[in-house]
Design a protein around this motif. Structure first.
Motif, PDB file in Angstrom:
ATOM      1  N   LYS A 107       0.852  -1.196   0.000  1.00  0.00           N
ATOM      2  CA  LYS A 107       0.000   0.000   0.000  1.00  0.00           C
ATOM      3  C   LYS A 107       0.880   1.235   0.000  1.00  0.00           C
ATOM      4  N   ILE A 108       0.594   2.142  -0.939  1.00  0.00           N
ATOM      5  CA  ILE A 108       1.354   3.376  -1.066  1.00  0.00           C
ATOM      6  C   ILE A 108       0.526   4.512  -0.492  1.00  0.00           C
ATOM      7  N   PHE A 109       1.090   5.191   0.488  1.00  0.00           N
ATOM      8  CA  PHE A 109       0.378   6.262   1.196  1.00  0.00           C
ATOM      9  C   PHE A 109       0.849   7.629   0.715  1.00  0.00           C
ATOM     10  N   GLN A 110      -0.066   8.563   0.634  1.00  0.00           N
ATOM     11  CA  GLN A 110       0.293   9.973   0.465  1.00  0.00           C
ATOM     12  C   GLN A 110       0.576  10.529   1.848  1.00  0.00           C
ATOM     13  N   GLY A 111       1.833  10.744   2.138  1.00  0.00           N
ATOM     14  CA  GLY A 111       2.267  11.074   3.483  1.00  0.00           C
ATOM     15  C   GLY A 111       2.947   9.873   4.112  1.00  0.00           C
ATOM     16  N   SER A 112       3.163   9.940   5.419  1.00  0.00           N
ATOM     17  CA  SER A 112       3.928   8.906   6.110  1.00  0.00           C
ATOM     18  C   SER A 112       3.177   7.604   6.278  1.00  0.00           C
ATOM     19  N   GLY A 113       1.840   7.646   6.272  1.00  0.00           N
ATOM     20  CA  GLY A 113       1.062   6.437   6.498  1.00  0.00           C
ATOM     21  C   GLY A 113       1.284   5.841   7.869  1.00  0.00           C
ATOM     22  N   GLY A 114       1.723   6.663   8.819  1.00  0.00           N
ATOM     23  CA  GLY A 114       1.981   6.174  10.166  1.00  0.00           C
ATOM     24  C   GLY A 114       3.263   5.385  10.303  1.00  0.00           C
ATOM     25  N   ILE A 115       4.089   5.358   9.272  1.00  0.00           N
ATOM     26  CA  ILE A 115       5.339   4.595   9.347  1.00  0.00           C
ATOM     27  C   ILE A 115       6.286   5.213  10.361  1.00  0.00           C
ATOM     28  N   SER A 116       6.420   6.522  10.331  1.00  0.00           N
ATOM     29  CA  SER A 116       7.260   7.239  11.275  1.00  0.00           C
ATOM     30  C   SER A 116       6.974   8.725  11.139  1.00  0.00           C
ATOM     31  N   THR A 117       7.458   9.481  12.087  1.00  0.00           N
ATOM     32  CA  THR A 117       7.329  10.940  12.021  1.00  0.00           C
ATOM     33  C   THR A 117       8.618  11.513  11.448  1.00  0.00           C
ATOM     34  N   VAL A 118       8.511  12.029  10.231  1.00  0.00           N
ATOM     35  CA  VAL A 118       9.658  12.617   9.534  1.00  0.00           C
ATOM     36  C   VAL A 118       9.244  13.988   9.039  1.00  0.00           C
ATOM     37  N   THR A 119      10.058  14.973   9.306  1.00  0.00           N
ATOM     38  CA  THR A 119       9.737  16.350   8.943  1.00  0.00           C
ATOM     39  C   THR A 119       9.371  16.474   7.471  1.00  0.00           C
ATOM     40  N   GLY A 120       8.198  17.062   7.221  1.00  0.00           N
ATOM     41  CA  GLY A 120       7.765  17.349   5.859  1.00  0.00           C
ATOM     42  C   GLY A 120       6.925  16.273   5.213  1.00  0.00           C
ATOM     43  N   PHE A 121       6.964  15.060   5.733  1.00  0.00           N
ATOM     44  CA  PHE A 121       6.251  13.970   5.076  1.00  0.00           C
ATOM     45  C   PHE A 121       4.736  14.148   5.118  1.00  0.00           C
ATOM     46  N   ASP A 122       4.231  14.702   6.197  1.00  0.00           N
ATOM     47  CA  ASP A 122       2.784  14.854   6.324  1.00  0.00           C
ATOM     48  C   ASP A 122       2.322  16.287   6.113  1.00  0.00           C
ATOM     49  N   ASP A 123       3.189  17.133   5.571  1.00  0.00           N
ATOM     50  CA  ASP A 123       2.766  18.480   5.191  1.00  0.00           C
ATOM     51  C   ASP A 123       1.773  18.387   4.035  1.00  0.00           C
ATOM     52  N   PRO A 124       0.760  19.254   4.019  1.00  0.00           N
ATOM     53  CA  PRO A 124      -0.164  19.242   2.874  1.00  0.00           C
ATOM     54  C   PRO A 124       0.558  19.706   1.620  1.00  0.00           C
ATOM     55  N   PRO A 125       0.203  19.151   0.465  1.00  0.00           N
ATOM     56  CA  PRO A 125       0.869  19.573  -0.767  1.00  0.00           C
ATOM     57  C   PRO A 125       0.514  21.007  -1.130  1.00  0.00           C
ATOM     58  N   ARG A 126       1.473  21.702  -1.671  1.00  0.00           N
ATOM     59  CA  ARG A 126       1.281  23.087  -2.127  1.00  0.00           C
ATOM     60  C   ARG A 126       1.937  23.239  -3.490  1.00  0.00           C
ATOM     61  N   PRO A 127       1.408  24.126  -4.325  1.00  0.00           N
ATOM     62  CA  PRO A 127       2.067  24.347  -5.621  1.00  0.00           C
ATOM     63  C   PRO A 127       3.505  24.836  -5.425  1.00  0.00           C
ATOM     64  N   VAL A 128       4.399  24.286  -6.211  1.00  0.00           N
ATOM     65  CA  VAL A 128       5.793  24.694  -6.195  1.00  0.00           C
ATOM     66  C   VAL A 128       6.166  25.096  -7.621  1.00  0.00           C
ATOM     67  N   THR A 129       6.528  26.351  -7.798  1.00  0.00           N
ATOM     68  CA  THR A 129       6.939  26.832  -9.112  1.00  0.00           C
ATOM     69  C   THR A 129       8.455  26.925  -9.143  1.00  0.00           C
ATOM     70  N   LEU A 130       9.028  26.187 -10.078  1.00  0.00           N
ATOM     71  CA  LEU A 130      10.484  26.126 -10.212  1.00  0.00           C
ATOM     72  C   LEU A 130      10.918  26.956 -11.411  1.00  0.00           C
TER      73      LEU A 130
END
Length: 315
Positions: free
Chosen positions: A230-253
């Motif tokens: 199963k592929i989760f959007q976010g950590s899926g409770g695997i661990s707490t890692v900075t940024g993994f569970d942040d909501p997605p935001r547009p990124v302009t490069l």
């Protein structure tokens, strides 16, 4: 008579291949390829995923140590030409044969070992666009030996990965037609937790906006989808890692800028069959061109993989 070129140390070699026949490919640093006249002694070793070493040349100091005859046959050293320093390293001629039905790009890790099997160093070589039924030949070299290191007597094919040529990550300095370049880093591991970074670079000439999560497909050795994870959007409770569970935001490069995402898992093994994932097909977004990376996910029996959203690298 033309004098052989000196063997130069190289950390990696990228081979640009011709389009037909049984092809010859030299190393990027201008070393021995099809035109090399240095005598080499044949090595009898079985192929590993279509890659085999055909001959080995060792510096004089290594040659005097008496090379090993392990791993499938005799490895008999040739002394380097007069004028080359004994510390200039070991070289091996190899060939890559694509017995499949599609054009493939190979990445090969060559291990430089002692007669006792201890690895003194390795080199990675990328052999691009090997056509179906084709054989490509080249040479790999180890850099100078570390002072006091044991003598290298054998060169082995340590690991081979191969991906469809049209899905291979582009080589440094080359921008695909899409204007975006996707790659994976070497990853990080701590106490069974694994994290591999995905890198999205705008190598084009106009702004590029990405919003959301990279689209990933897990593939086996035959590049077929792997079920049961199963592929989760976010950590899926695997661990707490900075940024993994942040909501997605547009990124302009802007051209030359990068965004990062990550894959996270644990390699815990319990009941059931452990799952290893050699290949991951990545799309920057759902309609983007696929790129196949080789992070070797050792998922154990957890059946879970977390994927973080694209975000700018921390400053």
């Amino acid at each position: 008579m033309r004098r052989p070129l000196p063997l130069l140390p190289a950390l990696a070699a990228v081979l640009l291949l011709a389009a037909c026949g049984s092809e010859q490919a030299g190393t990027r640093n201008g070393g021995v390829g099809a035109s090399d006249s240095t005598p080499r002694t044949q090595v009898i070793q079985p192929a590993v995923d279509g890659v085999r070493i055909t001959s080995v040349t060792l510096p004089s100091a290594s040659a005097s140590a008496g090379p090993s005859a392990s791993d499938g046959g005799p490895v008999k050293a040739e002394r380097l030409p007069t004028g080359l320093a004994a510390g200039s390293g070991v070289s091996a001629a190899y060939e890559v044969t694509n017995s499949g039905t599609e054009e493939l790009t190979y990445t090969v890790r060559f291990d430089f070992t002692t007669s006792a099997g201890e690895t003194m160093g390795n080199e990675r070589v990328t052999v691009r666009s090997v056509g179906a039924g084709r054989t490509v030949r080249g040479t790999v070299r180890q850099g100078p030996l570390v002072l006091g290191a044991s003598q290298v007597t054998t060169v082995k094919v340590g690991e081979v990965t191969k991906v469809p040529a049209d899905e291979a990550p582009t080589e440094p300095g080359v921008c695909p037609a899409s204007g975006i370049r996707v790659s994976a880093d070497e990853g990080d591991a701590a106490m069974g937790l694994r994290v591999v970074g995905l890198i999205l670079e705008n190598c084009g000439d106009r702004d590029y906006t990405v919003d959301g999560y990279p689209q990933v497909t897990l593939l086996d050795e035959d590049h077929e989808p792997i079920d049961g994870v199963k592929i989760f959007q976010g950590s899926g409770g695997i661990s707490t890692v900075t940024g993994f569970d942040d909501p997605p935001r547009p990124v302009t490069l802007k051209p030359g800028e990068r965004a990062n995402a990550g894959l996270m898992w644990r390699n815990t093994t319990g009941f059931g069959t452990a799952v290893d994932v050699p290949y991951v097909r990545v799309r920057a977004e759902s309609d983007a061109e696929p790129v196949m990376v080789t992070p070797h996910l050792d998922l154990g029996t957890t059946g879970k993989l977390g994927v973080s959203p694209w975000r700018r690298p921390p400053e």
